[in-house]
Design a protein around this motif. Structure first.
Motif, mmCIF file in Angstrom:
data_model
loop_
_atom_site.group_PDB
_atom_site.id
_atom_site.type_symbol
_atom_site.label_atom_id
_atom_site.label_comp_id
_atom_site.label_asym_id
_atom_site.label_seq_id
_atom_site.Cartn_x
_atom_site.Cartn_y
_atom_site.Cartn_z
ATOM 1 N N HIS A 73 19.771 -17.472 -20.538
ATOM 2 C CA HIS A 73 18.549 -17.468 -19.715
ATOM 3 C C HIS A 73 17.667 -18.646 -20.075
ATOM 4 C CE1 HIS A 73 19.443 -13.536 -18.181
ATOM 5 N NE2 HIS A 73 19.661 -13.107 -19.412
ATOM 6 N N LYS A 74 17.044 -19.222 -19.044
ATOM 7 C CA LYS A 74 16.045 -20.264 -19.299
ATOM 8 C C LYS A 74 14.791 -19.592 -19.829
ATOM 9 C CE LYS A 74 16.813 -23.613 -15.614
ATOM 10 N NZ LYS A 74 16.118 -24.335 -14.572
ATOM 11 N N VAL A 75 14.114 -20.225 -20.771
ATOM 12 C CA VAL A 75 12.878 -19.637 -21.295
ATOM 13 C C VAL A 75 11.861 -19.427 -20.163
ATOM 14 C CG1 VAL A 75 10.860 -20.166 -22.722
ATOM 15 C CG2 VAL A 75 13.146 -20.319 -23.700
ATOM 16 N N THR A 76 11.776 -20.385 -19.237
ATOM 17 C CA THR A 76 10.808 -20.235 -18.136
ATOM 18 C C THR A 76 11.092 -18.967 -17.321
ATOM 19 O OG1 THR A 76 10.698 -22.638 -18.019
ATOM 20 C CG2 THR A 76 9.702 -21.439 -16.193
ATOM 21 N N ASP A 77 12.370 -18.690 -17.077
ATOM 22 C CA ASP A 77 12.708 -17.466 -16.330
ATOM 23 C C ASP A 77 12.285 -16.220 -17.124
ATOM 24 O OD1 ASP A 77 13.788 -18.826 -14.170
ATOM 25 O OD2 ASP A 77 15.782 -18.922 -15.080
ATOM 26 N N GLY A 136 6.458 -22.037 -22.123
ATOM 27 C CA GLY A 136 7.726 -22.591 -22.612
ATOM 28 C C GLY A 136 7.574 -24.070 -22.913
ATOM 29 N N GLU A 137 6.968 -24.794 -21.978
ATOM 30 C CA GLU A 137 6.743 -26.230 -22.169
ATOM 31 C C GLU A 137 5.777 -26.455 -23.338
ATOM 32 O OE1 GLU A 137 7.609 -25.140 -19.266
ATOM 33 O OE2 GLU A 137 9.041 -26.664 -18.625
ATOM 34 N N TYR A 138 4.747 -25.598 -23.397
ATOM 35 C CA TYR A 138 3.746 -25.735 -24.459
ATOM 36 C C TYR A 138 4.420 -25.668 -25.835
ATOM 37 C CZ TYR A 138 0.022 -24.227 -27.626
ATOM 38 O OH TYR A 138 -0.820 -24.109 -28.703
ATOM 39 N N SER A 158 5.598 -26.870 -8.907
ATOM 40 C CA SER A 158 6.698 -25.997 -8.528
ATOM 41 C C SER A 158 7.821 -26.153 -9.558
ATOM 42 C CB SER A 158 7.180 -26.331 -7.119
ATOM 43 O OG SER A 158 7.543 -27.673 -7.049
ATOM 44 N N ARG A 159 8.833 -25.294 -9.471
ATOM 45 C CA ARG A 159 9.908 -25.289 -10.469
ATOM 46 C C ARG A 159 10.519 -26.688 -10.637
ATOM 47 N NH1 ARG A 159 11.897 -20.336 -12.334
ATOM 48 N NH2 ARG A 159 12.637 -21.668 -14.019
ATOM 49 N N GLY A 160 10.844 -26.999 -11.859
ATOM 50 C CA GLY A 160 11.402 -28.327 -12.145
ATOM 51 C C GLY A 160 10.320 -29.398 -12.251
ATOM 52 N N GLY A 161 9.059 -28.968 -12.291
ATOM 53 C CA GLY A 161 7.933 -29.891 -12.179
ATOM 54 C C GLY A 161 7.685 -30.795 -13.371
ATOM 55 N N SER A 162 8.394 -30.596 -14.472
ATOM 56 C CA SER A 162 8.199 -31.516 -15.608
ATOM 57 C C SER A 162 8.575 -32.943 -15.215
ATOM 58 C CB SER A 162 9.046 -31.091 -16.806
ATOM 59 O OG SER A 162 8.700 -29.800 -17.197
ATOM 60 N N ASP A 163 9.485 -33.068 -14.259
ATOM 61 C CA ASP A 163 9.828 -34.406 -13.750
ATOM 62 C C ASP A 163 8.590 -35.085 -13.180
ATOM 63 O OD1 ASP A 163 12.503 -34.037 -14.266
ATOM 64 O OD2 ASP A 163 13.028 -33.472 -12.206
ATOM 65 N N VAL A 164 7.770 -34.301 -12.500
ATOM 66 C CA VAL A 164 6.551 -34.848 -11.895
ATOM 67 C C VAL A 164 5.572 -35.228 -13.010
ATOM 68 C CG1 VAL A 164 4.708 -34.447 -10.207
ATOM 69 C CG2 VAL A 164 6.904 -33.267 -9.942
ATOM 70 N N GLY A 221 5.525 -30.729 -20.148
ATOM 71 C CA GLY A 221 5.624 -30.928 -18.701
ATOM 72 C C GLY A 221 5.196 -29.688 -17.942
ATOM 73 N N PHE A 222 5.276 -29.755 -16.618
ATOM 74 C CA PHE A 222 5.224 -28.591 -15.723
ATOM 75 C C PHE A 222 3.831 -28.034 -15.429
ATOM 76 C CE2 PHE A 222 6.693 -23.900 -15.223
ATOM 77 C CZ PHE A 222 6.886 -24.035 -13.859
ATOM 78 N N TYR A 223 2.847 -28.229 -16.320
ATOM 79 C CA TYR A 223 1.565 -27.572 -16.062
ATOM 80 C C TYR A 223 0.380 -28.490 -16.330
ATOM 81 C CZ TYR A 223 0.739 -26.800 -21.099
ATOM 82 O OH TYR A 223 0.515 -26.973 -22.451
ATOM 83 N N VAL A 227 8.305 -33.003 -22.293
ATOM 84 C CA VAL A 227 9.431 -32.074 -22.452
ATOM 85 C C VAL A 227 9.319 -30.854 -21.542
ATOM 86 C CG1 VAL A 227 10.029 -32.713 -24.818
ATOM 87 C CG2 VAL A 227 8.265 -30.960 -24.418
ATOM 88 N N SER A 228 10.492 -30.339 -21.197
ATOM 89 C CA SER A 228 10.609 -29.066 -20.489
ATOM 90 C C SER A 228 10.698 -27.934 -21.509
ATOM 91 C CB SER A 228 11.907 -29.038 -19.673
ATOM 92 O OG SER A 228 11.786 -29.756 -18.496
ATOM 93 N N ALA A 229 10.688 -26.712 -21.024
ATOM 94 C CA ALA A 229 10.943 -25.549 -21.868
ATOM 95 C C ALA A 229 12.446 -25.478 -22.150
ATOM 96 C CB ALA A 229 10.503 -24.294 -21.132
ATOM 97 N N PRO A 230 12.840 -24.813 -23.248
ATOM 98 C CA PRO A 230 14.276 -24.694 -23.512
ATOM 99 C C PRO A 230 15.015 -24.055 -22.328
ATOM 100 C CG PRO A 230 13.001 -23.989 -25.426
ATOM 101 C CD PRO A 230 12.018 -24.215 -24.318
HETATM 102 N N1 ASP Z 1 10.621 -25.214 -17.106
HETATM 103 C C1 ASP Z 1 10.258 -25.366 -15.730
HETATM 104 C C2 ASP Z 1 11.358 -24.818 -14.835
HETATM 105 O O1 ASP Z 1 12.316 -24.244 -15.319
HETATM 106 C C3 ASP Z 1 9.874 -26.746 -15.377
HETATM 107 C C4 ASP Z 1 10.872 -27.827 -15.737
HETATM 108 O O2 ASP Z 1 11.780 -27.609 -16.528
HETATM 109 O O3 ASP Z 1 10.725 -28.914 -15.234
HETATM 110 O O4 ASP Z 1 11.253 -24.925 -13.653
#
Ligand code: ASP
Length: 440
Positions: free
Chosen positions: A48-52, A115-117, A183-189, A169-171, A37-40
């Motif tokens: 706002h995204k939680v990661t931001d 956020g992901e945690y 890098s940003r969006g890394g939960s896909d990875v 995800g992400f970390y 999962v990603s962060a909300p």
């Molecule tokens: N939460 C992170 C981001 O906003 C990673 C992700 O969602 O994949 O970049």
């Protein structure tokens, strides 16, 4: 039974309603054993995204030595989610610990990862799955470089005896337990890495769109959705700006040829886009191009010198200048006595004069200039190599619209034709190309 790894992005985790929908999707297919999962993310466009917000906390910590106000907003967000889900989880104690550690570690990556945690802790509780901390299985070295092979082994053994798990995800973490992020969006990875390690037969990537479109819907009205796409085509389209999926997600799954299915959490009935290792002939026969993508903001360094083609080392000397100034280039179409180097403006910015001077010095050209205001458009499709006349269709479409082609580059794989045009013509050019191929 085969295994599916399902990754859910930020909008799928944005609030209790979305999370409930996610849980329903997971429960519908017993093969969905490992969930990432990603962060909300955003609940509405101004949200706002939680990661931001977590990055903002780190910023506050740097400036004021504390981040209470910003963290309280994150606290409210997670408390709201848990309350609405009506689950028995002491989220306050998790949040207290996170806040304390963020103050202690003084690390942007640690802050961003929380956020992901928390998202994964909640999802594990909702599903009744085991929570596995990404810090312990996704391996980075102390410089923050991801260690693919070590991770593969670690994830394999960590999940071998875990029937069902949720992983943030992400970390990940290094040997000393320090958290590092992609890098940003890394939960896909992260999802792709786990899919490879557990030998999944499918990697589902659940987002908020019905997959890839054959062109940007902000430019082309109602573009056709792409049902099937090869890894190679995705790589080309993603590099040129089609950003549904983190481009690095392909590498882990490509090794074991695991297909990626892009799905929409909010429209689970749609099949989405299937990204596969190889397209069969039947699939290729159905279409000429797969998609069109593009990017603005390029310049062309144009060099002319008679007898260039017989001057040994000419290109090497020019490229050495770029290397010296740490400039990477995108394309280099060349003629007998000319060469053009396409470079992103962000790479070249501020270095134009020194680059020109230096090139003049090392190769003494007859003419050199920088043409700016260029956009690149990639027309991608493995089907093109089967069909003669694709380049003619493309060039004809632009000619009909009186759009001047400043550069054209067709890779020898014949699956991608890139044209450089004036940025003023960008939208018109994409529409012209799209319409020309739509009627094929
Ligand atoms: N939460 C992170 C981001 O906003 C990673 C992700 O969602 O994949 O970049």
């Amino acid at each position: 039974m085969s295994i599916t790894v399902a990754k859910f992005g930020g909008t799928s985790m944005a609030d209790a309603k979305a999370i409930t929908q996610v849980a329903e999707i997971i429960k519908q297919d017993a093969k969905r054993r490992y969930v990432v999962v990603s962060a909300p993310g955003k609940r509405f466009s101004q949200d706002h995204k939680v990661t931001d917000m977590l990055y903002a906390c780190y910023h506050d910590l740097q400036i004021n030595g504390e981040c209470k106000d910003t963290f309280d907003k994150i606290r409210d967000r997670f408390k709201g989610i848990v309350a609405d889900l009506a689950i028995d989880l002491d989220i306050d104690s998790y949040l207290d610990k996170v806040e304390e550690e963020m103050n202690k570690y003084d690390s942007a990556e640690f802050c961003a990862s929380r956020g992901e945690y928390l998202s994964a802790v909640i999802m594990a509780k909702v599903l009744g799955y085991t929570f596995i901390d990404a810090k312990d299985i996704m391996v980075f070295n102390e410089n923050g470089d991801f260690q693919a092979e070590l991770t593969n082994e670690k994830v394999k053994s960590a999940l071998a005896n875990v029937e069902r798990a949720v992983v943030p995800g992400f970390y990940g973490g290094d040997e000393a337990g320090i958290v590092h992020t992609f890098s940003r969006g890394g939960s896909d990875v992260s999802g792709a890495v786990i899919a490879r390690a557990v030998g999944a037969s499918l990697y589902e990537n659940w987002t908020d769109v019905n997959g890839f479109m054959s062109a940007d819907p902000r430019i082309v009205e109602n573009p056709k959705p792409i049902a099937t796409l090869s890894y190679k085509e995705l790589r080309e389209l993603a590099y040129m700006g089609a950003n549904v999926l983190h481009p690095e997600s392909i590498f882990p799954v490509r090794i074991s040829k695991i297909p990626i299915n892009i799905r929409n959490t909010f429209c689970p009935a749609a099949d989405g886009t299937m990204i596969v290792a190889d397209l069969d002939e039947k699939e290729l026969g159905k279409r000429v191009i797969t998609g069109i993508a593009g990017k603005k903001g390029y310049s062309i360094v144009y060099i002319e010198k008679s007898m260039m083609n017989s001057e040994l080392g000419f290109v090497r000397k020019v490229l050495a200048v770029l290397e010296y100034y740490n400039i990477s280039f995108e394309h280099m179409p060349s003629g007998i006595d000319t060469m053009s180097i396409v470079i992103a403006d962000s790479e070249l910015a501020g270095k134009e004069d020194v680059v020109i001077e230096r090139i003049k010095k090392v190769v003494n050209p007859d003419h050199i200039e920088i043409k700016s205001g260029i956009s690149l458009i990639a027309t991608v499709g493995q089907g093109m190599s089967f069909k003669p006349g694709s380049a003619a269709t493309l060039i004809g479409a632009l000619a009909k619209e009186k759009i001047n082609i400043r550069m054209i580059d067709q890779g020898s794989s014949e699956m991608n034709i890139i044209v450089g045009i004036a940025t003023n013509d960008y939208e018109r050019a994409i529409n012209a190309i799209y319409q020309a191929f739509a009627s094929k």
